[in-house]
Design an enzyme around this catalytic site. Structure first.
Site, PDB file in Angstrom:
ATOM      1  N   GLY A  84       0.772  -1.234   0.000  1.00  0.00           N
ATOM      2  CA  GLY A  84       0.000   0.000   0.000  1.00  0.00           C
ATOM      3  C   GLY A  84       0.801   1.279   0.000  1.00  0.00           C
ATOM      4  O   GLY A  84       0.245   2.358  -0.225  1.00  0.00           O
ATOM      5  N   ASP A  85       2.101   1.191   0.250  1.00  0.00           N
ATOM      6  CA  ASP A  85       2.964   2.375   0.198  1.00  0.00           C
ATOM      7  C   ASP A  85       4.358   1.954  -0.263  1.00  0.00           C
ATOM      8  O   ASP A  85       5.366   2.370   0.298  1.00  0.00           O
ATOM      9  CB  ASP A  85       3.023   3.057   1.567  1.00  0.00           C
ATOM     10  CG  ASP A  85       3.624   4.469   1.496  1.00  0.00           C
ATOM     11  OD1 ASP A  85       3.552   5.095   0.413  1.00  0.00           O
ATOM     12  OD2 ASP A  85       4.143   4.942   2.517  1.00  0.00           O
TER      13      ASP A  85
END
Length: 282
Positions: A170-171
């Site tokens: 997600g990042d």
């Protein structure tokens, strides 16, 4: 300055050396009972904030493509120590091509896991709500409105027609991957549930301090070639996610309000849109 002594006892760690403070946490280098080095991350206000799902994911991954989580207690986490350089350092020192390859390899390792998705993971449609809810000030330039609207029009079908939905870091970007004796590993996950292509959307805007590199259309295209191969998707599909994510990121940065100040941040999205249009016309 030392971590809470109860943590030292609970985690059986010693020799705490303060490394740095972030806006939300303090990081320490510590020794575990077996003599190995680890990283202790203590969040302020006893609140993991939006990183709690990320630690749920890292715990489930159990070291596959990512730093291991050894212990958790409240808002404190004991993690595997990664002592190698970051991919961000590699890019800033002039080797973007190798860093791009490694980042794609790390994404593949993460996606090879067969874990059950932790229930805390943030679904992509929920994550993108900020983009669709963002507003414009009366004096916001029409060019900004047009770019944001184009990004929204890309995001809608991407979210509605997701494939290969799975747990995502997600990042995942260059400064969230470091070398270690187990190879390059990811850390600081957000914990997202969605299409695998999203995983590298943010990486096009990174690393920090290398704007001249990542904004170069030739670099964007080379990265798209390498990462689309790693994720087994088309370059246009990957760039569409990159454009949509970039607009989402700006909606977060500007607290949901687009005004004249955001104009300077639109260039990269416009470049994505141009490259997408060129590919569709070819």
């Amino acid at each position: 300055m030392q971590p809470d002594t109860s943590l030292l006892t609970a985690f059986q760690i010693t020799q705490a050396q303060h490394l740095t403070d972030t806006p939300i946490a303090s990081l320490w280098r510590v020794k575990r009972a077996d003599g190995t080095t680890a990283c202790l991350k203590c969040y302020t206000d006893d609140d993991l904030r939006d990183e709690a799902p990320g630690f749920d994911l890292l715990t489930a991954l159990n070291g596959q493509g990512a730093a291991r989580v050894f212990e958790r207690a409240g808002a404190a986490v004991l993690m595997e120590w990664l002592d190698g350089p970051s991919l961000g350092d590699m890019v800033r020192q002039g080797d973007d091509q190798q860093a791009t390859q490694i980042l794609g390899d790390v994404a593949q390792q993460l996606h090879q896991s067969r874990i059950d998705p932790p229930r805390s993971l943030d679904p992509l449609p929920h994550r993108f709500e900020a983009l669709f809810a963002a507003t414009f000030t009366p004096d916001c330039p029409s060019s900004v409105r047009a770019t944001v609207q184009a990004a929204r029009e890309l995001a809608q079908p991407l979210l509605a027609n997701q494939t290969n939905i799975r747990p995502l870091h997600g990042d995942l970007h260059h400064d969230n991957v470091r070398g270690s004796d187990r190879g390059f590993l990811a850390f600081d996950a957000k914990g997202v549930l969605g299409e695998a292509t999203y995983e590298l959307a943010n990486a096009f805007r990174n690393p920090l301090g290398s704007d001249a590199i990542f904004s170069d259309p030739a670099v964007i295209l080379r990265r798209a070639v390498q990462w689309s191969a790693a994720l087994n998707v088309s370059q246009t599909h990957l760039l569409s996610w990159a454009a949509a994510y970039s607009a989402l990121s700006l909606s977060w940065t500007h607290k949901g309000v687009f005004d004249p100040e955001v104009s300077k941040d639109m260039t990269l999205i416009d470049t994505f849109l141009t490259l997408i249009a060129q590919d569709q016309d070819s």
